[in-house]
Design an enzyme around this catalytic site. Structure first.
Site, short mmCIF file in Angstrom:
data_model
loop_
_atom_site.label_atom_id
_atom_site.label_comp_id
_atom_site.label_asym_id
_atom_site.label_seq_id
_atom_site.Cartn_x
_atom_site.Cartn_y
_atom_site.Cartn_z
N LYS A 1 45.67 46.12 41.74
CA LYS A 1 45.29 44.97 40.89
C LYS A 1 45.14 45.25 39.61
O LYS A 1 44.68 46.16 38.98
CB LYS A 1 43.68 44.57 41.50
CG LYS A 1 42.97 43.80 40.87
CD LYS A 1 41.40 43.79 41.27
CE LYS A 1 40.79 42.52 40.66
NZ LYS A 1 39.37 42.22 41.23
N LYS B 1 47.75 41.73 43.31
CA LYS B 1 46.93 40.69 42.48
C LYS B 1 47.00 40.79 40.91
O LYS B 1 46.83 42.10 40.51
CB LYS B 1 45.44 40.69 42.84
CG LYS B 1 44.55 39.70 42.47
CD LYS B 1 43.03 40.03 42.69
CE LYS B 1 42.17 39.01 42.10
NZ LYS B 1 40.70 38.97 42.50
#
Ligand code: PBG
Ligand code: ZN
Length: 325
Positions: free
Chosen positions: A196, A248
């Protein structure tokens, strides 16, 4: 004499039937996960201006939102609670009667067959907005792990089908796995937000939800310039026992998605985040793109790059566009 091509790729593009037959990757609503935001203490759903069509639901409105998603063909949701009982450490998130436990139980009761995934973090539960316990101006990794372990067990006890830690703490998968196993939840999988990035693409979501948050998450989320480190993060979470890995955001990080796909063997999810959604919606509203075509092309790009699962605010709409069997 004209030079003649020695191979004709166009042979396999000559008709719709031929193109369908030769398509290498496929989008299906089976793979979609819909994020749902639930805010406590509000009396009606709150629209998010930068994300047309997305709202923060009331607790009372959550069951209906889950039923509607099911009707639309969505088989998995990921839940985000927006707390009104914030404190320094986010303790409401591991209270058995706290918001996280309540929304999991409520979503599960609304549609028992729905796969209910819990987003496990602290940023919506802390008064400073960081994803853990702050000590001397920075998030204390190991103190946060202890709270994350408790929170995950509470989420599992409330009925979560899957635990999704999103805080980018080192060792979060091992800590949660040990806690879940210790509490008898050996069968509950962990979908780690393993790679992420500290991304500007989260802007619309933070505007809408994180009004208290000032600062950055640069000391725990990945630098957007780092591809090798991004892969190392997912490899590490795979070693720690993550059942599903994740990249992400999505569209600006397809190179990362491909490298995780090629180097890890666990199922892989991608999160098409708020900024991606907002950009498509804004451009469509301005009349400069074809929304349906752009959404399906973007989601299709995730599949082509290697995603098994797609977390997207477009889930219901895209399912309708794809049609249901
Ligand atoms: C934090 C969190 C983020 C999002 C949801 N929870 C990222 C962040 O603020 O760092 C963003 C989701 C989105 O942008 O769609 N754990
Ligand atoms: Zn967080």
């Amino acid at each position: 004499m004209q030079p003649r091509p020695d191979f004709r790729f166009r042979r396999l593009r000559s008709s719709a039937g031929m193109r369908q037959l030769l398509r290498e990757s496929h989008l299906s609503s089976d793979d979609f996960i819909l994020p749902l935001f639930v805010e406590e203490g509000i009396h009606s759903a709150v629209a998010i201006d930068s994300m047309p069509g997305v709202r923060r639901h009331t607790e009372d409105g959550l069951p209906e939102a889950v039923r509607r998603a099911w009707q639309a063909g969505i088989r998995a949701v990921i839940l985000f609670g927006v707390s009104h009982h914030k404190d320094e450490i986010g303790s409401d998130s591991w209270s058995e009667r706290g918001l996280m436990a309540r929304i999991i139980a409520s979503a599960k009761a609304a549609v028992p067959e729905m796969v209910v995934i819990s987003d496990n973090c602290f940023c919506e539960y802390t008064n400073h907005g960081h994803c853990g316990v702050v000590v001397d101006g920075d998030v204390d990794n190991d103190a946060t792990l202890e709270n994350l372990a408790r929170q995950s067990v509470v989420a599992a006890r409330a009925g979560a089908d899957m635990i999704a830690p999103s805080g980018m703490m080192d060792g979060m998968v091992s800590a949660i796995r040990a806690a879940l196993d210790g509490a008898g939840f050996e069968q509950i999988p962990i979908m780690s937000y393993s790679t992420k990035f500290a991304s500007a693409f989260y802007g619309p979501f933070r505007d809408a939800v994180d009004s208290s948050f000032k600062g950055t998450r640069d000391s725990y989320q990945l630098d957007v310039a780092n591809g090798r480190e991004a892969l190392a993060e997912s490899l590490r979470d795979e070693q720690e026992g993550a059942d599903i890995l994740m990249v992400k955001p999505g569209i600006a990080f397809l190179d990362i998605l491909l490298s995780v796909r090629q180097n890890c063997s666990r199922p892989l999810a991608v999160y098409q985040v708020s900024g991606e959604y907002a950009m498509i919606k804004a451009a469509a509203a301005a009349g400069v793109i074809d929304e349906r075509a752009i959404v399906l092309e973007s989601l299709g790009a995730f599949k082509r790059a290697g995603a098994d699962l797609i977390i997207t605010y477009f889930a219901e709409q895209a399912a309708a566009w794809l049609g249901r069997p």
